[in-house]
Design a protein around this motif. Structure first.
Motif, PDB file in Angstrom:
ATOM      1  N   LEU B  54     -35.542 -48.921  52.529  1.00 58.24           N
ATOM      2  CA  LEU B  54     -34.960 -47.787  51.816  1.00 58.24           C
ATOM      3  C   LEU B  54     -36.040 -47.026  51.069  1.00 58.24           C
ATOM      4  N   ALA B  55     -36.051 -45.720  51.231  1.00 59.24           N
ATOM      5  CA  ALA B  55     -36.964 -44.866  50.475  1.00 59.24           C
ATOM      6  C   ALA B  55     -36.312 -44.516  49.142  1.00 59.24           C
ATOM      7  N   GLU B  56     -37.055 -43.810  48.303  1.00 63.01           N
ATOM      8  CA  GLU B  56     -36.494 -43.432  47.011  1.00 63.01           C
ATOM      9  C   GLU B  56     -37.067 -42.100  46.553  1.00 63.01           C
ATOM     10  N   GLY B  57     -36.265 -41.341  45.849  1.00 68.41           N
ATOM     11  CA  GLY B  57     -36.732 -40.126  45.194  1.00 68.41           C
ATOM     12  C   GLY B  57     -35.901 -40.011  43.940  1.00 68.41           C
ATOM     13  N   GLY B  96     -37.021 -52.435  49.252  1.00 65.37           N
ATOM     14  CA  GLY B  96     -36.667 -51.299  48.423  1.00 65.37           C
ATOM     15  C   GLY B  96     -37.900 -50.606  47.867  1.00 65.37           C
ATOM     16  N   THR B  97     -37.863 -49.280  47.888  1.00 62.66           N
ATOM     17  CA  THR B  97     -38.930 -48.492  47.290  1.00 62.66           C
ATOM     18  C   THR B  97     -38.625 -48.329  45.810  1.00 62.66           C
ATOM     19  N   ILE B  98     -39.521 -48.801  44.977  1.00 64.59           N
ATOM     20  CA  ILE B  98     -39.315 -48.713  43.532  1.00 64.59           C
ATOM     21  C   ILE B  98     -40.593 -48.194  42.881  1.00 64.59           C
ATOM     22  N   VAL B 127     -44.096 -50.402  46.551  1.00 67.85           N
ATOM     23  CA  VAL B 127     -44.533 -49.884  45.257  1.00 67.85           C
ATOM     24  C   VAL B 127     -45.027 -48.458  45.430  1.00 67.85           C
ATOM     25  N   VAL B 128     -44.284 -47.483  44.935  1.00 68.61           N
ATOM     26  CA  VAL B 128     -44.764 -46.106  45.037  1.00 68.61           C
ATOM     27  C   VAL B 128     -45.110 -45.560  43.656  1.00 68.61           C
ATOM     28  N   THR B 129     -45.956 -44.539  43.672  1.00 66.35           N
ATOM     29  CA  THR B 129     -46.597 -44.119  42.432  1.00 66.35           C
ATOM     30  C   THR B 129     -46.368 -42.653  42.109  1.00 66.35           C
ATOM     31  N   SER B 130     -45.337 -42.072  42.687  1.00 69.04           N
ATOM     32  CA  SER B 130     -45.079 -40.662  42.378  1.00 69.04           C
ATOM     33  C   SER B 130     -44.991 -40.530  40.861  1.00 69.04           C
ATOM     34  N   TRP B 131     -45.720 -39.600  40.318  1.00 65.06           N
ATOM     35  CA  TRP B 131     -45.983 -39.639  38.883  1.00 65.06           C
ATOM     36  C   TRP B 131     -45.556 -38.393  38.134  1.00 65.06           C
ATOM     37  N   GLU B 149     -53.977 -41.599  36.592  1.00 68.85           N
ATOM     38  CA  GLU B 149     -53.611 -42.906  36.038  1.00 68.85           C
ATOM     39  C   GLU B 149     -52.547 -43.627  36.845  1.00 68.85           C
ATOM     40  N   ARG B 150     -52.055 -42.963  37.918  1.00 70.01           N
ATOM     41  CA  ARG B 150     -50.881 -43.547  38.563  1.00 70.01           C
ATOM     42  C   ARG B 150     -51.175 -44.903  39.170  1.00 70.01           C
ATOM     43  N   TYR B 151     -52.356 -45.048  39.804  1.00 68.40           N
ATOM     44  CA  TYR B 151     -52.651 -46.345  40.414  1.00 68.40           C
ATOM     45  C   TYR B 151     -53.114 -47.362  39.389  1.00 68.40           C
ATOM     46  N   SER B 152     -53.664 -46.896  38.297  1.00 69.89           N
ATOM     47  CA  SER B 152     -54.042 -47.834  37.243  1.00 69.89           C
ATOM     48  C   SER B 152     -52.772 -48.465  36.677  1.00 69.89           C
ATOM     49  N   GLN B 218     -47.081 -51.025  50.274  1.00 70.58           N
ATOM     50  CA  GLN B 218     -47.694 -49.873  49.646  1.00 70.58           C
ATOM     51  C   GLN B 218     -47.571 -48.715  50.619  1.00 70.58           C
ATOM     52  N   ALA B 219     -47.395 -47.489  50.098  1.00 70.78           N
ATOM     53  CA  ALA B 219     -47.180 -46.357  51.006  1.00 70.78           C
ATOM     54  C   ALA B 219     -48.045 -45.141  50.693  1.00 70.78           C
ATOM     55  N   GLY B 220     -48.940 -45.215  49.755  1.00 73.07           N
ATOM     56  CA  GLY B 220     -49.789 -44.057  49.449  1.00 73.07           C
ATOM     57  C   GLY B 220     -50.951 -43.984  50.423  1.00 73.07           C
ATOM     58  N   ASP B 221     -51.573 -42.824  50.505  1.00 70.11           N
ATOM     59  CA  ASP B 221     -52.562 -42.632  51.543  1.00 70.11           C
ATOM     60  C   ASP B 221     -53.935 -42.253  51.000  1.00 70.11           C
ATOM     61  N   SER B 222     -54.030 -42.015  49.719  1.00 70.40           N
ATOM     62  CA  SER B 222     -55.315 -41.618  49.146  1.00 70.40           C
ATOM     63  C   SER B 222     -56.289 -42.797  49.181  1.00 70.40           C
ATOM     64  N   GLU B 223     -57.538 -42.508  48.868  1.00 69.16           N
ATOM     65  CA  GLU B 223     -58.558 -43.540  48.762  1.00 69.16           C
ATOM     66  C   GLU B 223     -58.090 -44.658  47.817  1.00 69.16           C
ATOM     67  N   ILE B 236     -48.514 -52.274  54.617  1.00 64.23           N
ATOM     68  CA  ILE B 236     -48.610 -50.849  54.319  1.00 64.23           C
ATOM     69  C   ILE B 236     -47.609 -50.108  55.190  1.00 64.23           C
ATOM     70  N   PHE B 237     -46.884 -49.201  54.549  1.00 63.52           N
ATOM     71  CA  PHE B 237     -46.021 -48.274  55.266  1.00 63.52           C
ATOM     72  C   PHE B 237     -46.850 -47.018  55.418  1.00 63.52           C
ATOM     73  N   SER B 238     -47.365 -46.770  56.619  1.00 67.95           N
ATOM     74  CA  SER B 238     -48.305 -45.644  56.771  1.00 67.95           C
ATOM     75  C   SER B 238     -47.645 -44.499  57.525  1.00 67.95           C
ATOM     76  N   ARG B 239     -48.341 -43.356  57.531  1.00 60.65           N
ATOM     77  CA  ARG B 239     -47.758 -42.220  58.237  1.00 60.65           C
ATOM     78  C   ARG B 239     -48.421 -41.958  59.585  1.00 60.65           C
ATOM     79  N   TYR B 240     -49.342 -42.839  60.031  1.00 58.53           N
ATOM     80  CA  TYR B 240     -50.095 -42.531  61.250  1.00 58.53           C
ATOM     81  C   TYR B 240     -49.503 -43.218  62.463  1.00 58.53           C
ATOM     82  N   TYR B 344     -50.571 -31.535  52.291  1.00 59.35           N
ATOM     83  CA  TYR B 344     -51.476 -30.447  52.657  1.00 59.35           C
ATOM     84  C   TYR B 344     -52.451 -30.243  51.518  1.00 59.35           C
ATOM     85  N   ARG B 345     -53.518 -31.011  51.551  1.00 67.07           N
ATOM     86  CA  ARG B 345     -54.404 -31.035  50.407  1.00 67.07           C
ATOM     87  C   ARG B 345     -55.230 -29.760  50.305  1.00 67.07           C
ATOM     88  N   ASP B 346     -55.421 -29.088  51.434  1.00 63.57           N
ATOM     89  CA  ASP B 346     -56.206 -27.855  51.407  1.00 63.57           C
ATOM     90  C   ASP B 346     -55.390 -26.741  52.062  1.00 63.57           C
TER      91      ASP B 346
HETATM   92  C1  LIG Z   1     -45.006 -43.271  54.767  1.00 64.99           C
HETATM   93  C2  LIG Z   1     -44.858 -42.951  53.307  1.00 64.99           C
HETATM   94  C3  LIG Z   1     -43.637 -43.130  52.696  1.00 64.99           C
HETATM   95  C4  LIG Z   1     -43.456 -42.829  51.331  1.00 64.99           C
HETATM   96  N1  LIG Z   1     -42.223 -43.021  50.757  1.00 64.99           N
HETATM   97  C5  LIG Z   1     -42.037 -42.701  49.448  1.00 64.99           C
HETATM   98  C6  LIG Z   1     -40.766 -42.849  48.833  1.00 64.99           C
HETATM   99  O1  LIG Z   1     -39.792 -43.256  49.454  1.00 64.99           O
HETATM  100  N2  LIG Z   1     -40.645 -42.513  47.521  1.00 64.99           N
HETATM  101  C7  LIG Z   1     -41.686 -42.046  46.780  1.00 64.99           C
HETATM  102  O2  LIG Z   1     -41.518 -41.766  45.598  1.00 64.99           O
HETATM  103  N3  LIG Z   1     -42.902 -41.884  47.348  1.00 64.99           N
HETATM  104  C8  LIG Z   1     -43.096 -42.197  48.648  1.00 64.99           C
HETATM  105  N4  LIG Z   1     -44.335 -42.034  49.218  1.00 64.99           N
HETATM  106  C9  LIG Z   1     -45.402 -41.484  48.364  1.00 64.99           C
HETATM  107  C10 LIG Z   1     -46.436 -42.492  47.973  1.00 64.99           C
HETATM  108  O3  LIG Z   1     -45.920 -43.648  47.468  1.00 64.99           O
HETATM  109  C11 LIG Z   1     -47.422 -41.979  46.957  1.00 64.99           C
HETATM  110  O4  LIG Z   1     -46.834 -41.874  45.727  1.00 64.99           O
HETATM  111  C12 LIG Z   1     -47.960 -40.637  47.326  1.00 64.99           C
HETATM  112  O5  LIG Z   1     -48.311 -40.655  48.654  1.00 64.99           O
HETATM  113  C13 LIG Z   1     -49.143 -40.305  46.447  1.00 64.99           C
HETATM  114  O6  LIG Z   1     -50.085 -41.316  46.545  1.00 64.99           O
HETATM  115  P1  LIG Z   1     -51.407 -41.117  47.377  1.00 64.99           P
HETATM  116  O7  LIG Z   1     -52.127 -40.021  46.675  1.00 64.99           O
HETATM  117  O8  LIG Z   1     -52.126 -42.437  47.354  1.00 64.99           O
HETATM  118  O9  LIG Z   1     -51.023 -40.741  48.763  1.00 64.99           O
HETATM  119  C14 LIG Z   1     -44.528 -42.339  50.569  1.00 64.99           C
HETATM  120  C15 LIG Z   1     -45.767 -42.172  51.199  1.00 64.99           C
HETATM  121  C16 LIG Z   1     -45.953 -42.475  52.537  1.00 64.99           C
HETATM  122  C17 LIG Z   1     -47.302 -42.284  53.156  1.00 64.99           C
END
Ligand SMILES: Cc1cc2nc3c(=O)[nH]c(=O)nc-3n(C[C@H](O)[C@H](O)[C@H](O)COP(=O)(O)O)c2cc1C
Lengths: 417, 458
Positions: B54-57, B96-98, B127-131, B149-152, B218-223, B236-240, B344-346
């Motif tokens: 399950l994703a979360e927002g 669960g995404t929390i 563990v997601v870090t939307s901040w 500070e989100r990853y810290s 973990q689902a973030g993609d940054s360094e 890792i839940f990745s997007r590739y 879209y970072r750029d």
């Molecule tokens: C495949 C994938 C799924 C994600 N799903 C969620 C999600 O369900 N809820 C959420 O708040 N963030 C989600 N994210 C966002 C990340 O957790 C992270 O907060 C965001 O990518 C910023 O971190 P980053 O700069 O390391 O990429 C997802 C990211 C990826 C790549």
């Protein structure tokens, strides 16, 4: 009477002919500290889904309105405000909302009312959790809101300090101020939770293929709550739950919590020790309700009782004595401790009902013994006297309690806008 | 001796609030009623999948200051729906995404420990870090965090939750009726954590659960996100989800493991993947085109462009050419609450590339979004899709996939009935569950086993 048709009367009827509402409060192996040592107890299973499923199913077999599930953000304690370091009582518990959700798909009629602590948690998270409990139970969710004045629980969150105090200091100005502040915050909390439940109108999801719109966003509302302790924007991420507003309840022993019940709740649990006290408490709550401008809204007042039930009154009293012996001290509770027969308890409940109580929340001293005594002893006894249902007459908890499904507070504003 | 065949891990992502969910399909059901979740979870379990996801927002998305109304809106509370799903399933993991910014460790640790008890050891935490401040407006304390500070906080949050979960060893409850001893030790659950983000102490009140700790995703993609995963995550839940990108990500992340003293098997790479099945490859390709047009209406295409342009583009014709004005640089104000915005970072470069692509292929705005957006990961007959997935996993482009069907709740049914048996025939996917916990399904050690090994080694 069928389905969820609202009662025409604003106040839940407390007349001798009105149906009695009955709930049980579930906590570990039971409310007596030595309950876990009884042969009927399952002390090693208190953290399993099976245990909770069995217990809630038993309550449903008795056609009870609902169960409440106790909770706390720290270990259980026999001390009023601090941990007690004891090893001879049940310690450790699971999150009550999750227990309720876990049993929801396995039951069909009974209401599920977990305890939630307002003091250290987020109303946004809690609102969607209870809304979701309402979805997974198809309309049987409620909550029991509680504050925490415990210093040790505050330290688990590290966000605020709560000063140490003992039960004997409850009436000092400093403690009164602390407690009043916590209850005011809880009232704000419930207000936020309720606004979030209404933040989606019931028909907000339109799936309009022609315009490509999934929702009508004019039917979603920012709640823009600004209070002393927090502000919350909204709307919820979860659509309005099946009951519209799940049932809000709170335990109250004195004026400050009476005000919370009067302002915010659908059910207040109170702890009279005799009929006169019951009458006085009901009067106090009704007055507070009027002061809060809610005199036209239905508000149940349930009496809480700890119960030990046996076919022979002497046996029940002997059991209490034996349990007290095991515990090392006589059990005292905020609520009256009733040890006797199901018939004797039925007499008492019907008498207290005449004082204006609309229902009762029974706390089984030993769940393994006293819960079946309620469902198989007390319930048939009340039914014989025409005071309790023969079958579940509604599909939702609000329906069982005779509460209408409320209109959405935001719907009117958007209709006139 | 040939290498043993890598076993594929498969999971199911409930289709909800995202651009791929097609709600207009006549077969689309409710994405909020429990029946949908139960159907979806049971299908995944019937297919012997590792887990449900399950994703979360935590704030509804907005575009141009108004709630976004073209995609599915609304979702249930993660913990609550997972606990209910534990009642209607027996083996499948429950992930669960929390968020680690808008929660507190004591509460989240209790919820995961409770879920793990109530599911018999099937819980996992993404563990997601939307901040952001936008989401923070729904929360009462410390509204939000500076991005850096989100990853810290996430690291310290996870470490703290781990300390709480480890504060019970698992043998404290003796419940000896005769002597009246319930607990072996009054200090069970004691913890002290003093750090930058959390300064807490006391006693954790949930005894040790079957898995000890939930499985960590973990689902973030940054360094920083990749380092966080390499150090602390189980998966890792990745997007590739294309082969080359997948291999590059796989190599990159697995290459970071040795410096944390970890081996490749300790971090699974599971990309999100969509799919379209047909009786033949040609039929599937045709269906996939239809699905893409369902997913990207003209209005959706314009909104999607606004993620990059950060401007109101509502005056543009989705069937016409791309805007020749440039994106508005700086703080994104048009679209809020969207992960894609950060993708879209750029924006200036993205816009230039898109204009060139569209000009070269004579694509309209909608064509461009359809062609460059979420391509279906796997399109073909069941045989083709099974072979492709197996090739990806054997070729180290992934350890498995988190499948995101585009229809709720029946979108997984055909996959379960047609593709899974073929993967089983290939000997690349389990015919039945071997164990009962999610760690068992993922081949991950139980943390208490780790601790026991450490004790034995010291
Ligand atoms: C495949 C994938 C799924 C994600 N799903 C969620 C999600 O369900 N809820 C959420 O708040 N963030 C989600 N994210 C966002 C990340 O957790 C992270 O907060 C965001 O990518 C910023 O971190 P980053 O700069 O390391 O990429 C997802 C990211 C990826 C790549």
């Amino acid at each position: 009477m069928s389905s969820d048709i609202p009662s025409p009367y604003p106040l839940p009827a407390s007349s001798p002919n009105a149906p009695l509402h009955l709930a049980v409060a579930l906590d570990g192996a039971g409310w007596h500290p030595a309950a876990w040592r009884e042969p009927t107890a399952r002390p090693r299973e208190l953290l399993t889904a099976r245990y909770w499923q069995d217990v809630v199913t038993e309550a449903e077999r008795g056609l009870l309105d609902f169960v409440t599930i106790e909770d706390s953000l720290g270990p259980q304690s026999s001390h009023f405000t601090e941990p007690d370091g004891r090893t001879d009582q049940v310690r450790g518990r699971l999150d009550a909302v999750l227990i309720a959700a876990r049993v929801a798909p396995l039951t069909r009629h009974i209401g599920l009312v977990p305890t939630v602590v307002a003091t250290h948690t987020e109303p946004f998270h809690l609102s969607k959790a209870i809304a979701t409990l309402d979805y997974v139970s198809t309309g049987r969710a409620g909550l029991r809101v509680q504050v925490s004045a415990r210093r040790n629980e505050a330290a688990h969150f590290g966000r605020r300090a709560i000063p140490p105090f003992g039960i004997e200091e409850l009436d000092t100005p400093a403690v009164r101020e602390l407690v009043t502040g916590l209850f005011d915050e809880a009232a704000d909390y419930v207000e936020v939770v309720r606004r979030l439940w209404d933040s989606w109108e019931d028909d907000a999801e339109i799936r309009d293929v022609a315009t490509g719109r999934f929702i009508d966003r004019d039917k979603l509302h920012y709640i823009d709550f600004e209070g002393r302790h927090f502000s919350v924007k909204g709307p919820s991420i979860t659509p309005r739950p099946p009951q519209g507003q799940p049932v809000v309840s709170a335990l109250a022993h004195s004026d400050v919590p009476f005000r919370l019940v009067a302002r915010s709740a659908d059910i207040g649990y109170v702890t009279p020790h005799d009929g006169d006290q019951a009458r006085a408490i009901v009067t106090g709550i009704r007055a507070a309700q009027e002061a809060a401008g809610r005199e036209r809204e239905p508000l149940h007042v349930f009496g809480d009782l700890v119960v030990l039930l046996d076919d022979d009154a002497g046996a029940a009293r002997a059991r209490l004595e034996r349990l007290d012996g095991l515990a090392g001290t006589p059990y005292i509770s905020d609520a009256k401790v009733f040890a006797g027969t199901p018939a004797g308890l039925a007499d008492l409940l019907l008498e207290w009902r005449r004082a204006g109580l609309t229902g009762f929340r029974l706390r089984p001293a030993v769940i393994g013994h006293d819960l079946p005594a309620i469902t198989r002893g007390l319930v048939p006894e009340l039914r014989r006297r025409g005071a309790f249902r023969d079958a579940y007459e509604a599909r939702t908890l609000r329906g069982l309690l005779g509460l209408a499904r409320p209109a959405n507070r935001y719907a009117a504003t958007s209709a006139t806008a | 001796m040939s290498k043993p065949r890598k076993q594929i891990h498969l999971a199911a992502h409930f289709p909800g609030v995202n651009n791929t969910t097609v709600w207009s399909d006549p077969q689309a059901g409710s994405h909020i009623e429990f029946g949908s979740f139960a159907h979806f979870a049971r299908t995944a379990e019937r297919a012997k999948f590792d887990f449900l996801f399950l994703a979360e927002g935590l704030r509804l998305r907005e575009q141009g200051g108004r709630i976004y109304d073209l995609d599915v809106v609304g979702r249930p509370d993660t913990f609550t729906v997972l606990a209910a799903l534990a009642a209607v399933t027996e083996r499948i993991g429950l992930t669960g995404t929390i968020n680690s910014t808008f929660n507190e460790p004591y509460e989240v640790a209790r919820q995961f420990a409770s879920l793990d008890h109530l599911s018999g050891g099937r819980s996992a935490w993404n563990v997601v870090t939307s901040w952001d401040a936008f989401t923070g407006e729904n929360f009462r304390r410390d509204g939000f965090l500076p991005q850096e500070e989100r990853y810290s906080r996430a690291r310290e949050f996870l470490a703290t939750a781990g300390e709480l979960l480890d504060s019970w060893q698992g043998d404290e409850i003796v419940a000896d009726r005769a002597t009246g001893t319930f607990l072996r030790d009054a200090r069970a659950g004691s913890f002290v954590h003093k750090g930058h983000h959390f300064d807490i102490h006391g006693q954790f009140n949930v005894p040790r659960s079957p898995q000890g700790r939930p499985v960590i995703f973990q689902a973030g993609d940054s360094e920083e996100g990749r380092e966080f995963a390499a150090a602390d995550a189980d998966a890792i839940f990745s997007r590739y989800s294309t082969f080359e990108e997948g291999r590059a990500f796989y190599r990159d992340v697995k290459g970071r493991l040795p410096k944390y003293g970890r081996s490749p098997g300790q971090l699974l790479i599971l990309p999100a993947a969509t799919f379209v099945l047909g009786d033949t490859d040609a039929e599937a390709a045709e269906l996939a085109r239809e699905v893409r047009r369902q997913q990207v209406s003209g209005a959706t295409a314009i909104k999607h462009l606004e993620f990059v342009w950060n401007r109101d583009l509502s005056a543009y014709d989705p069937d016409g050419p791309l805007p020749d004005i440039d994106p508005d640089p700086g703080e994104h104000t048009v679209a809020r609450g969207r992960a894609q915005v950060r993708m879209y970072r750029d924006p200036l470069t993205t816009a230039r590339e898109w204009r060139e692509l569209a000009a070269a292929h004579k694509w309209s705005i909608r064509d461009l979004v359809i062609e460059t957006g979420n391509r279906q990961s796997f399109v073909g007959s069941p045989a083709t899709v099974a072979a492709t997935i197996d090739d990806f996993v054997q070729g180290d482009a992934a350890d498995g996939f988190i499948l995101v069907p585009h229809v709720t709740p029946g979108g997984l049914d055909a996959f379960a009935d047609t593709v899974v048996p073929l993967l089983q025939e290939r000997g690349a996917f389990r015919a039945d569950y071997d164990g009962t916990t999610l760690r068992d399904h993922l081949g991950l050690a139980h943390p208490d086993a780790d601790a026991a090994a450490e004790r034995a080694a010291s």
